[in-house]
Design an enzyme around this catalytic site. Sequence first.
Site, PDB file in Angstrom:
ATOM      1  NE  ARG B 255      -2.184   2.160   3.033  1.00 35.60           N
ATOM      2  CZ  ARG B 255      -2.163   2.263   4.352  1.00 35.60           C
ATOM      3  NH1 ARG B 255      -2.765   1.369   5.113  1.00 35.60           N
ATOM      4  NH2 ARG B 255      -1.498   3.244   4.922  1.00 35.60           N
ATOM      5  CG  HIS B 259      -6.855   3.142   5.209  1.00 31.84           C
ATOM      6  ND1 HIS B 259      -7.090   1.843   4.837  1.00 31.84           N
ATOM      7  CD2 HIS B 259      -8.023   3.626   5.680  1.00 31.84           C
ATOM      8  CE1 HIS B 259      -8.355   1.546   5.101  1.00 31.84           C
ATOM      9  NE2 HIS B 259      -8.938   2.616   5.612  1.00 31.84           N
ATOM     10  CE1 TYR B 268       0.413   3.461   8.005  1.00 28.19           C
ATOM     11  CE2 TYR B 268      -0.674   5.123   9.359  1.00 28.19           C
ATOM     12  CZ  TYR B 268      -0.636   4.356   8.221  1.00 28.19           C
ATOM     13  OH  TYR B 268      -1.625   4.472   7.281  1.00 28.19           O
TER      14      TYR B 268
END
Lengths: 337, 337, 316, 316
Positions: B255, B259, B268
């Site tokens: 990814r 998101h 993160y």
Amino acid sequence: MAQVVPAEGDMRRVIGDGEARPDGEVEGLGEHELLELYRSMVLLRTYDERSVVYHRQGRIGTYAIFWGHEAMQAGAFHALEREDWIFPSYRESAIGLLRGMPVETVLAWWRGHPAGWWDPRAFGVASIAVPIATHVPHAVGFAWGKKLRGEPVCALAFFGDGATSEGAFHEGANFAAVMRAPVIFLCNNNGWAISTPVSAQTRARNLVDKAFGYGMPGIRVDGGDVLAVYEAAREAAARARAGEGPTFVEAVTYRCAPHATADDPSAYIDEERVAAERQNECVGRYERYLRRLGVLGDDLVATIAAEAQDAMRAGIAAAESLPEPDPELVTRHAYAE
Amino acid sequence: MAQVVPAEGDMRRVIGDGEARPDGEVEGLGEHELLELYRSMVLLRTYDERSVVYHRQGRIGTYAIFWGHEAMQAGAFHALEREDWIFPSYRESAIGLLRGMPVETVLAWWRGHPAGWWDPRAFGVASIAVPIATHVPHAVGFAWGKKLRGEPVCALAFFGDGATSEGAFHEGANFAAVMRAPVIFLCNNNGWAISTPVSAQTRARNLVDKAFGYGMPGIRVDGGDVLAVYEAAREAAARARAGEGPTFVEAVTYRCAPHATADDPSAYIDEERVAAERQNECVGRYERYLRRLGVLGDDLVATIAAEAQDAMRAGIAAAESLPEPDPELVTRHAYAE
Amino acid sequence: MEAVNDALHVEMERDENVLVMGEDVARAGGVFRATAGLLDRFGPDRCVDTPLAEAGILGTAVGLAMAGWRPVCEMQYESFSYPCLDQLICHVGRYRWRTNGAMEFPITVRMPTGGGVRAPELHEDSPETYYVHTPGIKVAIPSTPADAKGLLAAAIRSPDPVVLMEPKVLYRSPREDVPEGEYVVPLGKARVVREGDDVTLIAYGGMVAVAEAAADELEAGAEVIDIRSLKPLDEETILASVGKTGRAVIVQEAPRVAGFGAEIAALLAEKAILDLRGPVLRVTGHDVPFPFWSLEEEHIPSPARVVEAAQQLLAY
Amino acid sequence: MEAVNDALHVEMERDENVLVMGEDVARAGGVFRATAGLLDRFGPDRCVDTPLAEAGILGTAVGLAMAGWRPVCEMQYESFSYPCLDQLICHVGRYRWRTNGAMEFPITVRMPTGGGVRAPELHEDSPETYYVHTPGIKVAIPSTPADAKGLLAAAIRSPDPVVLMEPKVLYRSPREDVPEGEYVVPLGKARVVREGDDVTLIAYGGMVAVAEAAADELEAGAEVIDIRSLKPLDEETILASVGKTGRAVIVQEAPRVAGFGAEIAALLAEKAILDLRGPVLRVTGHDVPFPFWSLEEEHIPSPARVVEAAQQLLAY
Ligand SMILES: Cc1ncc(C[n+]2csc(CCOP(=O)(O)OP(=O)(O)O)c2C)c(N)n1
Ligand SMILES: Cc1ncc(C[n+]2csc(CCOP(=O)(O)OP(=O)(O)O)c2C)c(N)n1
Ligand SMILES: [Mg+2]
Ligand SMILES: [Mg+2]
């Protein structure tokens, strides 16, 4: 050693068949421990057989029979330390007896009497889980929580073959692996979920294969061989205490009694298979092993049987002399007071 | 051939790197099919990139970006027949475009407009699933139901790495194996569930290992290699149609976008890894492959890009010219009228 | 939102048995940033990113409580708490009772709730009824940042399991001054938002602001009550107000049938029947799934609908 | 019970798209024998023993409906339906709406319900509130064998998902003559069990017999209404009766708070306020887990408790 899966296809065994297959032995088990295992099995067996009678006599309600599962239960139990917690399903309703829980407490549970509840902390035994698999995450959370506190404690959850189909089992197993929680997943594969055979429950070759998908080791043992179960559970407990996380143990047994006193298996079960399994039941197998070993004789067998019978007689008497529960109780204990 | 697990550790690949690793090819794919795959990827890429812009412009709401997942989506899609059904998650919101769903329909969904709903039967595409993994059993039930009717139809469910932790995935996968339902479980392992890395999601070596516990074959492919995904899905579809039941396909992607438009991954994610993955993104990889093969040149690239841009321009215009929904609609369609 | 984050910091500081767990609560600090900073401050043992499994979160929380922890579970959105209804009903609400009251299960379940945020489906539900109807569970829903902090503190300190539903509209509310340090709003106490003699507007969570807006528009004196704690319920405050006004309008965002507003109406029909000067009216969401957001204003009770109901009563 | 089995035979005969699925429904014919004979009669494709996973049962039923089937799912006991609340709320009740009404989801969920059968915990719950509050779902609870047959037929034929809760006490009721062959009791119609002018006793499921027993004991004329269909609700019949008697006692076995009885009370407080000659009283289970069965009589509303409430109203 617990093999990182794919697990061995065949089952681990220790007890021989008195013929072709020779007896093995489990390192570290002396005569005393061997007899303790036997005592536990006899107590469980006696509890179970008496309960079926009590039910017929209308002295307890519907009862979930565990005849033939005593080796699986006692073997796993004796691999634990006193601080370890056990999370039983209804099928292991009497497991607390092995931790000194009064017989009347368990009988009271089956009599629908509030005296059938206990404080889990008193025995390291969680409440009897009625909804399938939902107690699995409890065992995982407990074990994880103890690990966070640095206490060398593990948790053992008993559940059946059918339970492996539930999301609760899956989520619990995955949490355990991810958190490296010191848990032993003891799956009692007795071939049936009420009337549903394990072949209609999963396409996995063996239930132990499920361990692979969680990245945890799996062990498959003959659940009728108390020593094999003991050894596997001890190995799993050692891993847990060593910080290596959970282990899945598939104990292969067979449900050679009705699911519960309310059930009539004739509609779906193979009576011949049942007869054969009853022939080869686990208490007798272990008794013969101990006799071959020379640590058990007729006298001791009789004494141990008598002890168990006495415990049950006293237990049902105590349960039946419990006062009717106080009606006030019905509105209590849902919330702190 | 789909191997009965344990699945191969490494990923299947077809497209080479233009250097050391040579290009492979997929049997049965002619120039026309190869270009169709490319068209689909470009349409999806264009849809995604435009949507992010539309969101910034306040023309659509929060949007789940799928940049870099086009190969996984298009490859799986083209392995299906028209009668097969697709069960997308929010991450595959535009998959219907490949079945001729109007662009404005999908945009309307992201605009919170009831015109964003469609009749799944019209496209063989179920509604976009918002709750993780809960659509997996739908795909299984659909496939099982079609099989019961003797129709040679299969279902494909898209879901992510995080979804494999949900009980709904587990129960669906187990039902599929037991019922030998013709389902393809297409797991898009993009390494993240919002901020949670797959390493905190499971201890399994690979997600494909989970197939073993269900007794179903598993295939692990490079999800950035459209041809590898196509071949794996085609193989799974063939098994399904042959009555051999479900297959788990792990498509390994990454990814390399937030998101969703609301998410800020900087807290993160490893920016370097993201940069590297964006470098090696799937549309470019396939385009270079086609150029090496000599079936694609600058003109065609430009034409296909223009087609996609036009479709989006027309789509957003149509979506924005939809009349405000009738307030009456709010109380309708929950029950039959 | 800062209020929630503040409460978590204070309570985790105060009691080392408090543990926060959920999806994306650690590395990301929560999708609404409610748990931001906890990982750095209290470490990965006490602020845990869990696998993506809500029933697993609540189920392991039961075990954590057995091991002496006070788990605070975050459900990312109210609709994603549905998978854990099974654990909630079968175990969280029953386990204390199952030990004849010997063991405590101090579990807090936090979740955002309600609509008005223009999000995709299943991000705007109001499922409080499922929780309130479940024995052994307590339920609170704040309508102000201060209550969000105080009720969360009360929930964490409660010996019983508490479901704390935080209205999403509140997350967006302007930073309003919230008491510093330890601050507890006891469960079981409603709040009289404003006094009035003619009609009582009873609401909770995001609907309190709607009731206040309606009160502003009304000529008559409207008393606005924020229920705040749905279970235990502060019957006294509600009955005192309706005893005074004789008129009650209940505002609830959730679907109408068997919503919590029905319980309030039933309370009034039982204990305030002689006070009532007219019917008990409910202004609620419709009995349909929460609509696509372009239609959400049609679903969520508006001040206008509340005013209309109040006027109907005043003219009764 | 024979009535349920009869209905299943008739409806499966009538429509080859009807498929029965659940735990132990085929080989064993159901733990209550509700599905006995279906496997032999209709084969393993239409009477399916599923794996032990309730959410999987309902989730796959959604897919089966998409493939043109009319699944009839059995939940072995009401408490074991909790794992499928997620599918019910997120999908079963929403999917038709999600297609703008284009697709139908004719799914029936059957489950035994209620106590009074001296069973272990989680075998005696009354969870109707969870289902009634869920948009897109219809709910019916029979109180007689004939209604058990007729309502099940109506549920199976309904284009909408229906949760049919069968009181366990009914399974044990003496075989009472049930109409032969096709028999449908339409959803949305209550039943006036007996007429009376002084007080209305409103009940459903296992509580109807309790209300009748209470009516027998009462001097005054009690009208007993069996709600039968909780959603859609027959408001007319209820309002007509209370309009006549002016007194209402609602009997519900489920825990009190936010139970369905509250919805009935709210209905009366809104639409019968001028008819009421006294408070609307609810006789319900307590807000606690269903007790161990040696205490169940203390929990389940008794005729005596209903009589007491009625007399309180009559003396009001
Ligand atoms: C969630 C849930 N669903 C259904 C039941 C009803 N039920 C009781 S025992 C049982 C079969 C369990 O089979 P298995 O897990 O193999 O355990 P065993 O009874 O064989 O020990 C079922 C379906 C239940 N108790 N809980
Ligand atoms: C049941 C449920 N829980 C939580 C969420 C919130 N949520 C949305 S996306 C997401 C992460 C999903 O990760 P993954 O399955 O890997 O899919 P991806 O987003 O990477 O495609 C979460 C937790 C949800 N939508 N549904
Ligand atoms: Mg079993
Ligand atoms: Mg992912």
